[in-house]
Design an enzyme around this catalytic site. Structure first.
Site, PDB file in Angstrom:
ATOM      1  N   TYR A 166       4.706 -20.604   4.154  1.00 24.82           N
ATOM      2  CA  TYR A 166       3.298 -20.514   4.561  1.00 24.82           C
ATOM      3  C   TYR A 166       2.427 -21.561   3.871  1.00 24.82           C
ATOM      4  CZ  TYR A 166       4.376 -16.013   6.741  1.00 24.82           C
ATOM      5  OH  TYR A 166       4.899 -15.026   7.529  1.00 24.82           O
ATOM      6  N   ASP A 220       6.555 -10.688   4.490  1.00 25.25           N
ATOM      7  CA  ASP A 220       5.529 -10.413   5.496  1.00 25.25           C
ATOM      8  C   ASP A 220       6.117  -9.497   6.563  1.00 25.25           C
ATOM      9  OD1 ASP A 220       3.344 -10.495   7.120  1.00 25.25           O
ATOM     10  OD2 ASP A 220       3.444 -12.631   7.589  1.00 25.25           O
ATOM     11  N   LYS A 269      18.269 -15.277   1.942  1.00 25.26           N
ATOM     12  CA  LYS A 269      19.175 -15.747   2.995  1.00 25.26           C
ATOM     13  C   LYS A 269      20.053 -16.829   2.371  1.00 25.26           C
ATOM     14  CE  LYS A 269      20.472 -15.766   7.335  1.00 25.26           C
ATOM     15  NZ  LYS A 269      21.209 -14.643   7.943  1.00 25.26           N
ATOM     16  N   ASP A 309      18.488 -10.498   7.197  1.00 23.51           N
ATOM     17  CA  ASP A 309      18.801  -9.889   8.499  1.00 23.51           C
ATOM     18  C   ASP A 309      19.386  -8.497   8.301  1.00 23.51           C
ATOM     19  OD1 ASP A 309      20.821 -11.329   7.267  1.00 23.51           O
ATOM     20  OD2 ASP A 309      21.873 -11.825   9.123  1.00 23.51           O
ATOM     21  N   ASP A 320       5.787  -5.084   6.811  1.00 26.51           N
ATOM     22  CA  ASP A 320       5.224  -4.464   8.016  1.00 26.51           C
ATOM     23  C   ASP A 320       6.228  -3.515   8.655  1.00 26.51           C
ATOM     24  OD1 ASP A 320       2.689  -5.391   8.027  1.00 26.51           O
ATOM     25  OD2 ASP A 320       2.891  -6.650   9.819  1.00 26.51           O
TER      26      ASP A 320
END
Ligand code: NAD
Length: 356
Positions: free
Chosen positions: A140, A246, A190, A222, A250
């Protein structure tokens, strides 16, 4: 403890008012003194001063031990110049306070199991986890970034970049949070594909040497996304980078089914941290005494727990009072069910106060 209080917009003022009643009562019960001072942020700050984050607000926040926020934004300010939108106030204060870690618990009160999106046999095992998300680095904010034309076609790119010290400090927050809970930390990355994740994993393992009492495990992102819906009961604390966090935070909160119930904290290296409900300003129900104040009341519990090392009892008392209130059948509209005692924002807080 000095607390800067920023009610903000929409339902912000209603829910914060109720949370402050709870804070007062906790102070009286435990013989603690809380000093509060109010500051403007978001739309109401734009109306009063022309900017979403006045200098005076920054000054008050920095002079406090902790900051309690309601919510910002609303249709009134949706069409103004994007550079002074209410949300800018939020981004601005996070930056000013150097808040690099976002802590989002996703816990399901047994009384609200009906609201959960998962199968009853999965829910029966319980959900009580905390996602610690890195907030100021990764894709980001990384550079280079942009869209440009290469070989006659447009190419878009961002850079997921972390330096060692950024990983180290967020890992520390994760380990410390696990220490205050059930002592299990799952670092999500990852590392099978991304170099940045390989460094992430290396540094997290290095930091773990200082926390021999915390159980560290690693999971690919994942798989973590899958495990959160397959069996969320396996998680205590998850620590992860900005983009993964993020999405996972959520996902973790939505499965509980109750946006009006969930608190959050953003913390930095020093004081103060910022504590707020995860929901927005809910303009559709603002001013109607319909808002659920429990996420903000639980944000006060987080504020006490993460601002001071000796207010765990005060925080636990608030959480227990909320649980008892739910067990007694009190519900605001967002979590209503058949046979419940449907109440408004003020009456819900009244019940929590009585239980405290
Ligand atoms: P929202 O969270 O405000 O509302 C989504 C839905 O959930 C609405 O139907 C609302 O009535 C309901 N809801 C939310 N909180 C509730 C509560 N405590 N009790 C009962 N019901 C509740 O999200 P939105 O509608 O997408 O955004 C509204 C405004 O809030 C926008 O201006 C947005 O930018 C802003 N926002 C602010 C924050 C923040 O301040 N941190 C976060 C998200 C959105």
């Amino acid at each position: 403890m000095k607390i800067c209080v920023m009610p903000g917009d929409g339902i912000g003022r209603e829910i914060v008012a109720q949370a402050l009643r709870v804070l007062d009562k906790v102070g009286a019960k435990f013989g603690k003194k809380f000093e509060t001072e109010e500051a403007l942020i978001g739309g109401c700050a734009i109306d009063a001063t022309g900017v979403p984050l006045p200098d005076e607000t920054v000054r008050l926040c920095k002079a406090s031990d902790a900051v309690l926020l309601g919510a910002v934004g609303g249709p009134k300010w949706d069409t103004i110049d994007p550079s002074i939108r209410p949300e800018r106030g939020l981004l601005g204060i996070r930056k000013e306070l150097g808040l690099f870690a976002n802590l989002r618990p996703a816990s399901l009160f047994p009384e609200l199991q009906h609201a959960c999106f998962l199968r009853p046999d999965i829910v029966a095992k319980g959900i009580d986890l905390l996602v610690v998300r890195e907030l100021t680095g990764g894709a980001y904010f990384g550079t280079p970034k942009g869209i440009e034309v290469r070989d006659g076609e447009r190419v878009g790119f961002n850079n997921m970049i972390y330096s060692e010290h950024e990983i180290r400090r967020i890992a520390k927050v994760g380990f410390e949070a696990a220490r205050k809970r059930r002592g299990q930390l799952c670092s999500v990355d990852k590392a099978n594909v991304l170099d940045v994740s390989r460094l992430w994993r290396e540094v997290v393992i290095e930091v773990s040497k200082d926390f021999p009492d915390v159980d560290l495990s690693h999971m690919y992102v994942d798989n973590a996304a899958m495990q959160l819906v397959r069996d969320p009961s396996q998680f205590d604390v998850i620590v992860t980078e900005n983009l993964f966090g993020d999405i996972l935070s959520d996902e973790a909160s939505v499965i509980t089914g109750s946006i009006g119930m969930l608190p959050s904290a953003s913390v930095g290296a020093g004081k103060p941290g910022l504590f707020e409900p995860i929901h927005g300003s809910a303009p559709d129900i603002a001013g109607q005494n319909k808002a659920n104040p429990l996420a903000t009341i639980l944000s006060v519990a987080m504020l006490l727990r993460y601002t001071s090392d000796d207010m765990a009892d005060e925080a636990a008392a608030i959480e227990a009072a909320v649980q008892k209130t739910l067990a007694q059948g009190y519900r605001t509209g967002d979590i209503r069910e058949d046979g419940c005692k449907l109440v408004g924002c003020v009456e819900m807080a009244d019940a929590v106060l009585a239980n405290l």
